[in-house]
Design a protein around this motif. Structure first.
Motif, PDB file in Angstrom:
ATOM      1  N   ASP A  36       0.810  -1.219   0.000  1.00  0.00           N
ATOM      2  CA  ASP A  36       0.000   0.000   0.000  1.00  0.00           C
ATOM      3  C   ASP A  36       0.848   1.275   0.000  1.00  0.00           C
ATOM      4  OD1 ASP A  36      -2.258  -1.604  -0.044  1.00  0.00           O
ATOM      5  OD2 ASP A  36      -2.627  -1.414   2.118  1.00  0.00           O
ATOM      6  N   GLU A  37       2.060   1.181   0.517  1.00  0.00           N
ATOM      7  CA  GLU A  37       2.980   2.339   0.534  1.00  0.00           C
ATOM      8  C   GLU A  37       3.802   2.449  -0.750  1.00  0.00           C
ATOM      9  OE1 GLU A  37       3.728   2.315   5.388  1.00  0.00           O
ATOM     10  OE2 GLU A  37       5.277   1.515   4.082  1.00  0.00           O
ATOM     11  N   ASP A  38       3.578   1.551  -1.712  1.00  0.00           N
ATOM     12  CA  ASP A  38       4.368   1.489  -2.952  1.00  0.00           C
ATOM     13  C   ASP A  38       5.855   1.288  -2.687  1.00  0.00           C
ATOM     14  OD1 ASP A  38       2.197   1.712  -4.704  1.00  0.00           O
ATOM     15  OD2 ASP A  38       2.259   3.906  -4.647  1.00  0.00           O
ATOM     16  N   PHE A  39       6.171   0.675  -1.566  1.00  0.00           N
ATOM     17  CA  PHE A  39       7.564   0.426  -1.174  1.00  0.00           C
ATOM     18  C   PHE A  39       8.300  -0.403  -2.224  1.00  0.00           C
ATOM     19  CE2 PHE A  39      10.779  -2.295   0.753  1.00  0.00           C
ATOM     20  CZ  PHE A  39      11.521  -1.419   1.523  1.00  0.00           C
ATOM     21  N   TYR A  40       7.610  -1.385  -2.784  1.00  0.00           N
ATOM     22  CA  TYR A  40       8.275  -2.348  -3.673  1.00  0.00           C
ATOM     23  C   TYR A  40       8.559  -1.805  -5.074  1.00  0.00           C
ATOM     24  CZ  TYR A  40       7.281  -5.846  -0.081  1.00  0.00           C
ATOM     25  OH  TYR A  40       7.233  -6.548   1.092  1.00  0.00           O
ATOM     26  N   VAL A  41       7.967  -0.678  -5.431  1.00  0.00           N
ATOM     27  CA  VAL A  41       8.179  -0.113  -6.767  1.00  0.00           C
ATOM     28  C   VAL A  41       9.669   0.175  -6.966  1.00  0.00           C
ATOM     29  CG1 VAL A  41       7.697   1.830  -8.298  1.00  0.00           C
ATOM     30  CG2 VAL A  41       5.855   0.857  -6.898  1.00  0.00           C
ATOM     31  N   GLY A  42      10.241  -0.416  -8.004  1.00  0.00           N
ATOM     32  CA  GLY A  42      11.645  -0.183  -8.320  1.00  0.00           C
ATOM     33  C   GLY A  42      12.625  -1.053  -7.554  1.00  0.00           C
ATOM     34  N   THR A  43      12.129  -1.937  -6.672  1.00  0.00           N
ATOM     35  CA  THR A  43      13.057  -2.852  -6.000  1.00  0.00           C
ATOM     36  C   THR A  43      13.391  -4.004  -6.938  1.00  0.00           C
ATOM     37  OG1 THR A  43      11.286  -4.095  -4.907  1.00  0.00           O
ATOM     38  CG2 THR A  43      12.273  -2.258  -3.668  1.00  0.00           C
ATOM     39  N   LEU A  44      14.458  -4.692  -6.623  1.00  0.00           N
ATOM     40  CA  LEU A  44      14.988  -5.743  -7.497  1.00  0.00           C
ATOM     41  C   LEU A  44      14.735  -7.136  -6.953  1.00  0.00           C
ATOM     42  CD1 LEU A  44      18.554  -4.282  -8.139  1.00  0.00           C
ATOM     43  CD2 LEU A  44      16.542  -4.076  -9.615  1.00  0.00           C
ATOM     44  N   PHE A  45      14.699  -8.101  -7.851  1.00  0.00           N
ATOM     45  CA  PHE A  45      14.958  -9.479  -7.473  1.00  0.00           C
ATOM     46  C   PHE A  45      16.480  -9.564  -7.508  1.00  0.00           C
ATOM     47  CE2 PHE A  45      10.525 -10.112  -8.570  1.00  0.00           C
ATOM     48  CZ  PHE A  45      10.125 -10.929  -7.534  1.00  0.00           C
ATOM     49  N   HIS A  46      17.083  -9.469  -6.332  1.00  0.00           N
ATOM     50  CA  HIS A  46      18.541  -9.319  -6.232  1.00  0.00           C
ATOM     51  C   HIS A  46      19.258 -10.635  -5.927  1.00  0.00           C
ATOM     52  CE1 HIS A  46      17.224  -9.066  -2.029  1.00  0.00           C
ATOM     53  NE2 HIS A  46      18.421  -9.554  -1.736  1.00  0.00           N
ATOM     54  N   MET A  53      15.161 -20.629  -5.279  1.00  0.00           N
ATOM     55  CA  MET A  53      14.192 -19.551  -5.077  1.00  0.00           C
ATOM     56  C   MET A  53      14.654 -18.270  -5.755  1.00  0.00           C
ATOM     57  SD  MET A  53      15.419 -17.161  -2.724  1.00  0.00           S
ATOM     58  CE  MET A  53      17.186 -17.083  -2.870  1.00  0.00           C
ATOM     59  N   ILE A  54      13.719 -17.281  -5.815  1.00  0.00           N
ATOM     60  CA  ILE A  54      14.050 -15.919  -6.241  1.00  0.00           C
ATOM     61  C   ILE A  54      13.671 -14.991  -5.094  1.00  0.00           C
ATOM     62  CG2 ILE A  54      13.729 -16.485  -8.690  1.00  0.00           C
ATOM     63  CD1 ILE A  54      11.055 -14.932  -8.608  1.00  0.00           C
ATOM     64  N   GLN A  55      14.556 -14.055  -4.761  1.00  0.00           N
ATOM     65  CA  GLN A  55      14.351 -13.171  -3.611  1.00  0.00           C
ATOM     66  C   GLN A  55      14.395 -11.716  -4.041  1.00  0.00           C
ATOM     67  OE1 GLN A  55      16.857 -14.020  -0.222  1.00  0.00           O
ATOM     68  NE2 GLN A  55      16.732 -11.935   0.533  1.00  0.00           N
ATOM     69  N   GLY A  56      13.501 -10.922  -3.463  1.00  0.00           N
ATOM     70  CA  GLY A  56      13.464  -9.494  -3.752  1.00  0.00           C
ATOM     71  C   GLY A  56      12.756  -8.717  -2.668  1.00  0.00           C
ATOM     72  N   GLY A  57      12.497  -7.436  -2.998  1.00  0.00           N
ATOM     73  CA  GLY A  57      11.687  -6.621  -2.115  1.00  0.00           C
ATOM     74  C   GLY A  57      12.425  -5.777  -1.103  1.00  0.00           C
ATOM     75  N   GLY A  58      13.726  -5.561  -1.288  1.00  0.00           N
ATOM     76  CA  GLY A  58      14.427  -4.758  -0.296  1.00  0.00           C
ATOM     77  C   GLY A  58      15.522  -3.856  -0.823  1.00  0.00           C
ATOM     78  N   LEU A  59      16.012  -4.142  -2.045  1.00  0.00           N
ATOM     79  CA  LEU A  59      17.125  -3.366  -2.591  1.00  0.00           C
ATOM     80  C   LEU A  59      16.665  -2.568  -3.802  1.00  0.00           C
ATOM     81  CD1 LEU A  59      20.019  -6.011  -2.504  1.00  0.00           C
ATOM     82  CD2 LEU A  59      19.304  -4.436  -0.715  1.00  0.00           C
ATOM     83  N   PRO A  67      15.189   1.697   3.554  1.00  0.00           N
ATOM     84  CA  PRO A  67      14.784   1.690   4.964  1.00  0.00           C
ATOM     85  C   PRO A  67      13.427   1.015   5.129  1.00  0.00           C
ATOM     86  CG  PRO A  67      14.917   3.949   4.088  1.00  0.00           C
ATOM     87  CD  PRO A  67      15.295   3.020   2.987  1.00  0.00           C
ATOM     88  N   THR A  68      13.285   0.238   6.193  1.00  0.00           N
ATOM     89  CA  THR A  68      12.081  -0.554   6.401  1.00  0.00           C
ATOM     90  C   THR A  68      11.424  -0.235   7.741  1.00  0.00           C
ATOM     91  OG1 THR A  68      13.307  -2.339   7.478  1.00  0.00           O
ATOM     92  CG2 THR A  68      13.039  -2.491   5.074  1.00  0.00           C
ATOM     93  N   HIS A  69      10.247  -0.782   7.910  1.00  0.00           N
ATOM     94  CA  HIS A  69       9.579  -0.767   9.207  1.00  0.00           C
ATOM     95  C   HIS A  69      10.291  -1.783  10.109  1.00  0.00           C
ATOM     96  CE1 HIS A  69       6.422   1.774   7.681  1.00  0.00           C
ATOM     97  NE2 HIS A  69       6.214   0.945   6.674  1.00  0.00           N
ATOM     98  N   HIS A  96      13.255 -13.807  13.967  1.00  0.00           N
ATOM     99  CA  HIS A  96      12.233 -12.757  14.027  1.00  0.00           C
ATOM    100  C   HIS A  96      12.762 -11.433  13.467  1.00  0.00           C
ATOM    101  CE1 HIS A  96       9.814 -15.570  16.312  1.00  0.00           C
ATOM    102  NE2 HIS A  96      10.873 -15.793  17.068  1.00  0.00           N
ATOM    103  N   SER A  97      13.437 -11.514  12.320  1.00  0.00           N
ATOM    104  CA  SER A  97      14.077 -10.328  11.734  1.00  0.00           C
ATOM    105  C   SER A  97      13.492  -9.919  10.380  1.00  0.00           C
ATOM    106  CB  SER A  97      15.582 -10.580  11.573  1.00  0.00           C
ATOM    107  OG  SER A  97      15.803 -11.680  10.705  1.00  0.00           O
ATOM    108  N   ALA A  98      12.434 -10.569   9.927  1.00  0.00           N
ATOM    109  CA  ALA A  98      11.869 -10.258   8.604  1.00  0.00           C
ATOM    110  C   ALA A  98      11.283  -8.846   8.584  1.00  0.00           C
ATOM    111  CB  ALA A  98      10.798 -11.274   8.226  1.00  0.00           C
ATOM    112  N   THR A  99      11.542  -8.134   7.496  1.00  0.00           N
ATOM    113  CA  THR A  99      10.963  -6.795   7.306  1.00  0.00           C
ATOM    114  C   THR A  99      10.209  -6.781   5.971  1.00  0.00           C
ATOM    115  OG1 THR A  99      13.074  -5.966   6.413  1.00  0.00           O
ATOM    116  CG2 THR A  99      12.625  -5.567   8.772  1.00  0.00           C
ATOM    117  N   SER A 100      10.879  -6.415   4.885  1.00  0.00           N
ATOM    118  CA  SER A 100      10.197  -6.280   3.592  1.00  0.00           C
ATOM    119  C   SER A 100      10.554  -7.372   2.589  1.00  0.00           C
ATOM    120  CB  SER A 100      10.534  -4.921   2.969  1.00  0.00           C
ATOM    121  OG  SER A 100      11.911  -4.874   2.616  1.00  0.00           O
ATOM    122  N   GLN A 101      11.725  -7.976   2.730  1.00  0.00           N
ATOM    123  CA  GLN A 101      12.179  -8.911   1.696  1.00  0.00           C
ATOM    124  C   GLN A 101      11.427 -10.237   1.758  1.00  0.00           C
ATOM    125  OE1 GLN A 101      16.365  -9.306   0.861  1.00  0.00           O
ATOM    126  NE2 GLN A 101      16.784  -7.266   1.716  1.00  0.00           N
TER     127      GLN A 101
END
Length: 166
Positions: A36-46, A53-59, A67-69, A96-101
């Motif tokens: 809802d915050e459009d945080f993921y726009v422009g992030t990579l599958f890095h 697996m494929i991982q993304g959502g933070g870089l 920066p994350t919550h 218990h360290s998951a944020t956005s990725q």
């Protein structure tokens, strides 16, 4: 009430994910907050590892962490398994360290499942229900070490948007 759906639009195509709010309510709420915050726009599958697996959502596209919550509690004890096509939260060694990725399992990964408090696992919170061919296309890109990361796509694969799908 049915589970929420999100449409993930990437530079390789789109896929649709069903989120299991009934099984991982805090994780889904956290993910949807970023959506809802459009945080993921422009992030990579890095991080793309064929046969895993494929991982993304933070870089961002410069390979900088956004920066994350604050981190959320790990709900991996919800009975869901890291099966092919499921989406789960990425984290550090701290359970218990998951944020956005997040990552999408491209095969069954039973080693990532919750076992007990000493082997917490990774929280599955959804399933790709359409467009798994796009996930597989991302999985097959050429990768290289880059900017201190292994398995970085040689040609960036970015998230154009993730939005709720009605």
């Amino acid at each position: 009430m049915s589970n929420p759906l999100v449409l993930v639009d990437t530079t390789k195509g789109e896929f649709l994910v069903e989120l299991f709010a009934d099984k991982a309510p805090q994780t889904v709420a956290n993910f949807l907050r970023y959506v809802d915050e459009d945080f993921y726009v422009g992030t990579l599958f890095h991080r793309v590892i064929r046969g895993f697996m494929i991982q993304g959502g933070g870089l961002d596209n410069m390979m900088r962490e956004k920066p994350t919550h604050p981190p959320i509690p790990n709900e991996a004890h919800n009975g869901l398994k890291n099966l092919e096509g499921t989406i789960a939260m990425a984290r550090t060694a701290d359970p218990h360290s998951a944020t956005s990725q997040f990552f999408i399992n491209t095969v069954d990964n039973p080693d990532l499942d919750y076992v007990d408090e000493s082997n917490y696992g990774y929280c599955v919170f959804g399933q790709v229900i359409d467009g798994m061919d796009v996930v597989k296309k991302i999985e097959k890109v050429r990768v290289r070490p880059f900017a201190g990361h292994e398995h970085v796509p040689a040609d960036q694969v970015s998230i154009n948007s993730i939005s709720r799908f009605e």
